[in-house]
Design a protein around this motif. Structure first.
Motif, PDB file in Angstrom:
ATOM      1  N   VAL A  19     -42.536  49.834 -22.206  1.00 11.77           N
ATOM      2  CA  VAL A  19     -41.070  49.890 -22.179  1.00 11.77           C
ATOM      3  C   VAL A  19     -40.658  51.345 -21.977  1.00 11.77           C
ATOM      4  O   VAL A  19     -41.209  52.230 -22.631  1.00 11.77           O
ATOM      5  N   GLU A  20     -39.742  51.608 -21.059  1.00 16.06           N
ATOM      6  CA  GLU A  20     -39.332  52.988 -20.790  1.00 16.06           C
ATOM      7  C   GLU A  20     -37.814  53.044 -20.644  1.00 16.06           C
ATOM      8  O   GLU A  20     -37.208  52.116 -20.106  1.00 16.06           O
ATOM      9  N   ALA A  21     -37.207  54.149 -21.109  1.00 17.69           N
ATOM     10  CA  ALA A  21     -35.764  54.344 -20.919  1.00 17.69           C
ATOM     11  C   ALA A  21     -35.519  55.749 -20.394  1.00 17.69           C
ATOM     12  O   ALA A  21     -36.087  56.715 -20.900  1.00 17.69           O
ATOM     13  N   VAL A  59     -51.139  63.879 -31.716  1.00 14.91           N
ATOM     14  CA  VAL A  59     -50.681  64.538 -30.477  1.00 14.91           C
ATOM     15  C   VAL A  59     -50.730  63.599 -29.273  1.00 14.91           C
ATOM     16  O   VAL A  59     -50.183  63.890 -28.232  1.00 14.91           O
ATOM     17  N   ARG A  60     -51.423  62.437 -29.425  1.00 17.11           N
ATOM     18  CA  ARG A  60     -51.568  61.463 -28.351  1.00 17.11           C
ATOM     19  C   ARG A  60     -52.466  61.996 -27.239  1.00 17.11           C
ATOM     20  O   ARG A  60     -52.697  63.180 -27.119  1.00 17.11           O
ATOM     21  N   GLY A  61     -52.990  61.067 -26.432  1.00 16.16           N
ATOM     22  CA  GLY A  61     -53.995  61.447 -25.434  1.00 16.16           C
ATOM     23  C   GLY A  61     -53.429  61.797 -24.068  1.00 16.16           C
ATOM     24  O   GLY A  61     -54.179  61.904 -23.098  1.00 16.16           O
ATOM     25  N   PHE A  98     -42.810  53.450 -24.777  1.00 17.66           N
ATOM     26  CA  PHE A  98     -44.020  53.121 -25.529  1.00 17.66           C
ATOM     27  C   PHE A  98     -44.741  52.006 -24.796  1.00 17.66           C
ATOM     28  O   PHE A  98     -44.176  51.352 -23.905  1.00 17.66           O
ATOM     29  N   ALA A  99     -45.999  51.785 -25.175  1.00 13.80           N
ATOM     30  CA  ALA A  99     -46.729  50.648 -24.605  1.00 13.80           C
ATOM     31  C   ALA A  99     -47.583  49.999 -25.684  1.00 13.80           C
ATOM     32  O   ALA A  99     -48.201  50.693 -26.507  1.00 13.80           O
ATOM     33  N   PHE A 100     -47.572  48.675 -25.664  1.00 18.34           N
ATOM     34  CA  PHE A 100     -48.484  47.902 -26.501  1.00 18.34           C
ATOM     35  C   PHE A 100     -49.759  47.664 -25.720  1.00 18.34           C
ATOM     36  O   PHE A 100     -49.701  47.417 -24.510  1.00 18.34           O
TER      37      PHE A 100
HETATM   38  P1  HAM Z   1     -51.743  54.904 -24.734  1.00 22.11           P
HETATM   39  O1  HAM Z   1     -51.697  55.266 -26.188  1.00 22.11           O
HETATM   40  O2  HAM Z   1     -52.737  55.569 -23.902  1.00 22.11           O
HETATM   41  O3  HAM Z   1     -50.273  55.173 -24.186  1.00 22.11           O
HETATM   42  O4  HAM Z   1     -51.922  53.334 -24.582  1.00 22.11           O
HETATM   43  C1  HAM Z   1     -51.052  52.429 -25.261  1.00 22.11           C
HETATM   44  C2  HAM Z   1     -51.862  51.325 -25.909  1.00 22.11           C
HETATM   45  O5  HAM Z   1     -52.713  50.711 -24.941  1.00 22.11           O
HETATM   46  C3  HAM Z   1     -52.810  51.785 -27.001  1.00 22.11           C
HETATM   47  O6  HAM Z   1     -52.140  51.922 -28.233  1.00 22.11           O
HETATM   48  C4  HAM Z   1     -53.811  50.643 -27.035  1.00 22.11           C
HETATM   49  O7  HAM Z   1     -53.322  49.568 -27.816  1.00 22.11           O
HETATM   50  C5  HAM Z   1     -53.880  50.211 -25.589  1.00 22.11           C
HETATM   51  N1  HAM Z   1     -55.101  50.750 -24.949  1.00 22.11           N
HETATM   52  C6  HAM Z   1     -55.314  51.983 -24.472  1.00 22.11           C
HETATM   53  N2  HAM Z   1     -56.557  52.088 -23.957  1.00 22.11           N
HETATM   54  C7  HAM Z   1     -57.153  50.888 -24.123  1.00 22.11           C
HETATM   55  C8  HAM Z   1     -58.433  50.344 -23.800  1.00 22.11           C
HETATM   56  N3  HAM Z   1     -59.359  51.067 -23.174  1.00 22.11           N
HETATM   57  N4  HAM Z   1     -58.699  49.064 -24.136  1.00 22.11           N
HETATM   58  C9  HAM Z   1     -57.762  48.308 -24.752  1.00 22.11           C
HETATM   59  N5  HAM Z   1     -56.529  48.754 -25.077  1.00 22.11           N
HETATM   60  C10 HAM Z   1     -56.223  50.027 -24.766  1.00 22.11           C
HETATM   61  C11 HAM Z   1     -49.921  54.976 -22.885  1.00 22.11           C
HETATM   62  O8  HAM Z   1     -50.582  54.411 -22.062  1.00 22.11           O
HETATM   63  C12 HAM Z   1     -48.512  55.464 -22.577  1.00 22.11           C
HETATM   64  N6  HAM Z   1     -48.234  55.206 -21.175  1.00 22.11           N
HETATM   65  C13 HAM Z   1     -47.503  54.802 -23.483  1.00 22.11           C
HETATM   66  C14 HAM Z   1     -46.102  55.272 -23.216  1.00 22.11           C
HETATM   67  C15 HAM Z   1     -45.145  54.617 -22.537  1.00 22.11           C
HETATM   68  N7  HAM Z   1     -45.609  56.455 -23.561  1.00 22.11           N
HETATM   69  C16 HAM Z   1     -44.379  56.548 -23.115  1.00 22.11           C
HETATM   70  N8  HAM Z   1     -44.078  55.466 -22.480  1.00 22.11           N
END
Ligand code: HAM
Length: 419
Positions: free
Chosen positions: A128-130, A255-257, A302-304
């Motif tokens: 989800v993005e805004a 710090v997040r990845g 954020f993303a689930f």
């Molecule tokens: P991220 O923390 O890299 O954030 O990924 C979000 C979620 O994707 C993680 O909390 C985890 O549940 C799932 N995830 C990540 N890697 C894996 C994997 N290898 N296998 C299974 N599940 C995985 C992002 O991707 C950002 N784009 C989130 C965001 C949106 N920030 C701002 N807007």
């Protein structure tokens, strides 16, 4: 036999009922908050991810599926969706039409991580993005919404870990402080961190190597370096979360990845998944739109992780695959032809309906009806059919009535309520 690629997985129909249930709930909830779905390609130019996620991150350095296309261009299977959403936001000049643009997207991502439970090389996200507001209200909404979503799914025992990473004013000052601290521990750092600390010392805080974790004990706290504006912003976000009774914990080392975050960063964690505790993560990225060539636009999202979410939800509730409305058992060729016509008619009207195509015995057809969890069976015998009647059986109560062939569709429609 050719097996699937390591770290990839099939999601079979039995498991998919739960996924579809989650996706349906997500679409309805995010739509209620005014977010609209966007569908984007899985393949993008590699530079998009290098420039947004950051050169020094594990994702860009080690995990991307990249290849040179036939026209010598580097392409990458997307490791996350935010960069693509930002690209689309800029490319389609979405900023020109709506001051606050709210989007969500569902689909697969690819990262070549070491596979283990909850960590796959192709996994799914609901993101989800805004775009267009720097208000702390939006930060609070971005944390409140996924938590509401989890409670709608019956998930308990989750916590939001929240931090602020500062802005372009105060972050450089923190990075300086951090780097001087880290430099005193250089010998303890893993080779990756020794190299990437100069590019972005924050990466060391996110390193999973034990000696690096030990090296950062006592590291200066990012929250102590926030400028006045970032500090106020963070406090307002926390105040709203408290008011909305969202259970959170301030985690100054989060710090997040990904490199693009500014100010609020958060992760929703659970103890139910072993090592892979994050089911969702996100944060503000006020500098990303301009860094990718768009107008300066504050943004947050954020993303689930859908795979992990499905695993967690399955520990709280069971979603059974949808049963069948009617199984049509037909005896003899003529009956089968009639069964086929009724199957088409009933399916056209929205009922879920099955029949046996291979002329099995009545006993085995009724067994099949049970296996498919059919609520009703329509039994067509050659003799009854020639007299213009068929049997309509309630599979649960075992009651059955004879109905005229003229009334079959009507009786079924009157008996079964469906949406
Ligand atoms: P991220 O923390 O890299 O954030 O990924 C979000 C979620 O994707 C993680 O909390 C985890 O549940 C799932 N995830 C990540 N890697 C894996 C994997 N290898 N296998 C299974 N599940 C995985 C992002 O991707 C950002 N784009 C989130 C965001 C949106 N920030 C701002 N807007």
């Amino acid at each position: 036999m050719i097996q699937l690629v390591r770290g990839f997985k099939d999601i079979l129909p039995e498991e998919l009922s739960l996924w579809q249930y989650i996706e349906k709930k997500a679409i309805s909830l995010f739509s209620a908050f005014g977010y609209k779905e966007i569908r984007l390609p899985l393949l993008e130019k590699s530079a998009l991810f290098a420039r947004s996620i950051g050169e020094g991150t594990d994702i860009v350095e080690k995990e991307m599926y990249s290849f040179i296309d036939r026209n010598e261009e580097w392409l990458t299977l997307r490791p996350e969706a935010t960069a693509s959403v930002v690209r689309a936001y800029i490319q389609h000049k979405m900023y020109a039409t709506e001051p606050l643009r709210k989007l969500f997207t569902i689909g697969p991502m690819f990262r070549r991580e070491r596979p283990q439970k909850g960590r796959y090389r192709q996994f799914y996200q609901i993101g989800v993005e805004a775009f267009g507001s720097a208000s702390p209200l939006l930060d609070a909404q971005m944390i409140y919404m996924p938590m509401l979503f989890l409670s709608r799914l019956g998930v308990k025992d989750v916590k939001v870990h929240v931090n602020s990473l500062g802005c372009e004013e105060c972050r450089p000052i923190y990075k300086e402080k951090l780097l001087s601290f880290i430099n005193t521990k250089e010998a303890q750092l893993c080779p990756d961190c020794q190299r990437r600390k100069e590019v972005n010392p924050l990466r060391v805080l996110d390193c999973k190597v034990l000696s690096c974790k030990e090296a950062i004990v006592g590291v200066p706290d990012v929250l102590g370096s926030l400028c006045g504006a970032c500090d106020t912003h963070f406090k307002i976000v926390l105040e709203i979360l408290s008011r909305q009774k969202v259970p959170f914990e301030i985690s100054p080392s989060l710090v997040r990845g990904l490199d693009y975050y500014t100010r609020t960063a958060f992760e929703i964690q659970t103890d139910l998944l072993g090592a892979q505790s994050a089911i969702a993560g996100g944060g503000r990225y006020d500098g990303l739109v301009s860094a990718l060539g768009g107008p300066s636009t504050p943004a947050i999202g954020f993303a689930f992780g859908l795979d992990r979410l499905a695993e967690v939800v399955s520990q709280y509730q069971t979603i059974l695959p949808l049963g069948l409305d009617v199984f049509i058992a037909a005896l003899g060729e003529k009956s089968q032809g009639k069964a086929f016509d009724w199957l088409c008619e009933l399916a056209k009207q929205g009922f879920t309906v099955e029949m046996d195509f291979d002329g099995r015995s009545l006993k085995s057809q009724m067994k099949q009806a049970d296996r498919l969890n059919a609520r009703f069976a329509l039994i067509i015998g050659e003799e009854e059919l020639s007299q213009g009647a068929v049997i309509f059986r309630n599979m649960e109560t075992k009651e059955q009535i004879s109905i005229s062939t003229q009334e079959v569709v009507q009786v079924i429609a009157d008996t079964i309520s469906f949406k």
